[in-house]
Design an enzyme around this catalytic site. Sequence first.
Site, PDB file in Angstrom:
ATOM      1  N   HIS A  71       0.599  -1.210  -0.125  1.00  0.00           N
ATOM      2  CA  HIS A  71       0.153  -0.006  -0.047  1.00  0.00           C
ATOM      3  C   HIS A  71       0.796   1.064  -0.049  1.00  0.00           C
ATOM      4  O   HIS A  71       0.650   2.214  -0.741  1.00  0.00           O
ATOM      5  CB  HIS A  71      -0.975  -0.156   1.053  1.00  0.00           C
ATOM      6  N   GLY A  77       4.650   6.396  -4.113  1.00  0.00           N
ATOM      7  CA  GLY A  77       6.087   5.477  -4.036  1.00  0.00           C
ATOM      8  C   GLY A  77       6.218   4.996  -2.485  1.00  0.00           C
ATOM      9  O   GLY A  77       5.748   5.585  -1.653  1.00  0.00           O
ATOM     10  N   ASP A  79       7.628   5.534   0.525  1.00  0.00           N
ATOM     11  CA  ASP A  79       8.238   6.534   1.342  1.00  0.00           C
ATOM     12  C   ASP A  79       7.756   6.599   2.564  1.00  0.00           C
ATOM     13  O   ASP A  79       8.006   7.812   3.472  1.00  0.00           O
ATOM     14  CB  ASP A  79       7.898   8.113   0.458  1.00  0.00           C
ATOM     15  N   SER A  81       4.855   7.110   3.582  1.00  0.00           N
ATOM     16  CA  SER A  81       3.758   8.249   3.711  1.00  0.00           C
ATOM     17  C   SER A  81       2.485   7.478   4.701  1.00  0.00           C
ATOM     18  O   SER A  81       1.706   8.056   5.081  1.00  0.00           O
ATOM     19  CB  SER A  81       3.369   9.005   2.698  1.00  0.00           C
ATOM     20  N   THR A 194      -3.163 -15.953  -3.282  1.00  0.00           N
ATOM     21  CA  THR A 194      -4.373 -16.975  -3.091  1.00  0.00           C
ATOM     22  C   THR A 194      -3.875 -18.475  -2.937  1.00  0.00           C
ATOM     23  O   THR A 194      -2.728 -18.792  -2.891  1.00  0.00           O
ATOM     24  CB  THR A 194      -5.268 -16.962  -4.309  1.00  0.00           C
TER      25      THR A 194
END
Length: 194
Positions: A71, A77, A79, A81, A194
């Site tokens: 995610h 990118g 980073d 965040s 899966t």
Amino acid sequence: MVSGNSNQISNFWMLLLLAIGAYLVHGHKGTKVGFYSTTCPQAESIVSSTVQCHFNSDHTVAAGLLRMHFHDCFMRGCDASVLIVDPNTQKKAVANLGLRGYEVIDDAKTQLEAACPGVVSFTDILALAARDSVVKVNGSSWVVPTGRRDGRVSLVSDADNLPAFNDSIDVQKQKFSALGLNTQDLVVLVGNLT
Ligand code: HEM
Ligand SMILES: *[C@@H]1O[C@H](CO)[C@@H](O)[C@H](O)[C@H]1NC(C)=O
Ligand SMILES: *[C@@H]1O[C@H](CO)[C@@H](O)[C@H](O)[C@H]1NC(C)=O
């Protein structure tokens, strides 16, 4: 003889091109494998032992860390965040509400700050922890170039770049291709889960 020489010459040029290519790629991104080998030699082992420790009490944390890294990389990118806490950051997006494993990153960061203050970024910790998690569950391993810097911007709307459970295949392909990932990458990454 002549062809031997020309092979040597072309090998030389090929190596030179590879060297220039590697320099450009690494120079551009500012990352390399073993970025902390002199500034914080224990960096990777601290992350690995922290993941091991949390994994021992809950094996499912490995899945959480891999997903968090995925995610993070899809939003601005890789980073870190995704870790920023504030009222309107990525964490608050519906697609991110189920993310887990934050305590592993915090724990590793605390230990790294004690060992090498101000050196190792959150984004590198997350990238290493995701790799170590996959290794713990007997998945494949990969080398993680380090030296990424942490981002300072994080918006709820960044989560729009994540593939959603009800996106069509075409939209999923578009969202992967926006990050330079092709259809094969999509199939391998999603199919492997899966
Ligand atoms: C089309 C792409 C994808 C979609 C639509 C998707 C969607 C989802 C959804 C809806 C969940 C369940 C969340 C919940 O119920 O809490 C989930 C879990 C998960 N996803 Fe994805 N995902 C995708 C790709 C990926 C990729 C590429 C990775 C890893 C590289 C990944 C790793 C995971 C993992 C490990 C979990 C379980 C997390 C946990 O147990 O905490 N996913 N995903
Ligand atoms: C990984 O492999 C080891 C050694 O074969 C095994 O003991 C362990 O249960 C495996 N772990 C998982 C999560 O499959
Ligand atoms: C997917 O589901 C969400 C929430 O249920 C909905 O808001 C969204 O419009 C759906 N998207 C598509 C492409 O169907």
